[in-house]
Enzyme design. Sequence first.
Site, PDB file in Angstrom:
ATOM      1  N   SER A 298       0.864  -1.173   0.000  1.00  0.00           N
ATOM      2  CA  SER A 298       0.000   0.000   0.000  1.00  0.00           C
ATOM      3  C   SER A 298       0.907   1.232   0.000  1.00  0.00           C
ATOM      4  O   SER A 298       1.986   1.208  -0.589  1.00  0.00           O
ATOM      5  CB  SER A 298      -0.913  -0.062   1.234  1.00  0.00           C
TER       6      SER A 298
ATOM      7  N   TYR B 177      -4.107   7.522  -7.334  1.00  0.00           N
ATOM      8  CA  TYR B 177      -3.095   6.561  -6.892  1.00  0.00           C
ATOM      9  C   TYR B 177      -3.225   6.312  -5.392  1.00  0.00           C
ATOM     10  O   TYR B 177      -3.251   5.160  -4.939  1.00  0.00           O
ATOM     11  CB  TYR B 177      -1.690   7.074  -7.219  1.00  0.00           C
TER      12      TYR B 177
ATOM     13  N   LYS C 103      -4.194   2.798  -3.293  1.00  0.00           N
ATOM     14  CA  LYS C 103      -3.374   2.207  -2.240  1.00  0.00           C
ATOM     15  C   LYS C 103      -4.178   1.978  -0.966  1.00  0.00           C
ATOM     16  O   LYS C 103      -3.903   1.043  -0.208  1.00  0.00           O
ATOM     17  CB  LYS C 103      -2.161   3.091  -1.969  1.00  0.00           C
TER      18      LYS C 103
END
EC number: 1.1.1.-
Length: 346
Positions: free
Chosen positions: A191, A222, A226
């Site tokens: 992550s 993005y 994550k």
Amino acid sequence: MTPAKAPSHAKKPEAGSQPISSMWTQMFPPKPTYTEEHMPDLSGKIYIVTGASSGVGKETSRMLYSKNAKVYMAMRSGAKAAAAMADIQRAVPKSSGALVILPLDLADLSAVKKAAEEFVSLESSLHGLINNAGVQVLDDTNGEARTAQGHEIHIGVNVLGPFLFTQLLRGVLAATAGRAQPDTVRIVWVSSMGTETIGEKGRGLSADYVDYWPLMSPLERYGLSKAGNWLQGAECAKRYAGDGILSFPINPGHLKSELYREGGTLFKLALRPVLFPPAYGSYVELFAALSPTLSTKDSGAWIVPWGRLYPIRSDLLDATKSAAEGGNGHASAFWDWCEEQVKAFL
């Protein structure tokens, strides 16, 4: 392709607030707790590392291979993949392990299924799966980058691809856990701190993303993807517990890697003071994958640089708990949503 537009009812989600102390300790962490020196001999062990052609994935593959493991470097095939494997073999000439290229394109779920099927046809054991691969398309301001199945690129490659790959490998992981020492078969979900800085309040990432993502910048997309990996890692710990498989979502740290290759010059210059060598990210991955200090009771916990258990943002912790436990059950609901998105390939 026409620039993406959000439906009229969509709106940006509210993000939670990460404590300054949490941000500081993850950006400027203490020294690594787990390095190559701590790794045991891994002869006879088999691992998959996704995104192994460069950066952290390549370093992690090298470190595992240096301890005599058989490492499947899961990545898109081609000259870059072959060069990465050759680099590692030159760097570790005395290893008794093996390196194998496993063609994997996370932007195409049919290719993900093919990769998993190929692995299972070759091996009956898998001691660790490190879901390291990810994409950050910072120049996709119009939202034109999509996967083969039409998903927005960040959620497709970073969330749905690894999820399908993991689900398809569950059987061989479970079989291995039944034969191996307790707590040694593990899945690592890479992550980032974006989970805490950008993640939706109380949820991290939700199915609402499919509507609101055009309202977000590529960097926000993005970070949200994550947060999806964090949810998957936490929920996987519960879903796979009966199989004897441990699962850990991690923040590998701010690293000098090709993840930022799409960023402009100013963006890269701004990050330079807080970026560390890729090996440091590998230390976090390998702490999660191998450290004997971790056990079943820790499965699902948040691991931060450079190999530490650390409390996730408090509102996000609620997502990992059911209503009966005082939470909102969102991690479970998100897992179910992911299953629905990939069910045609299971």
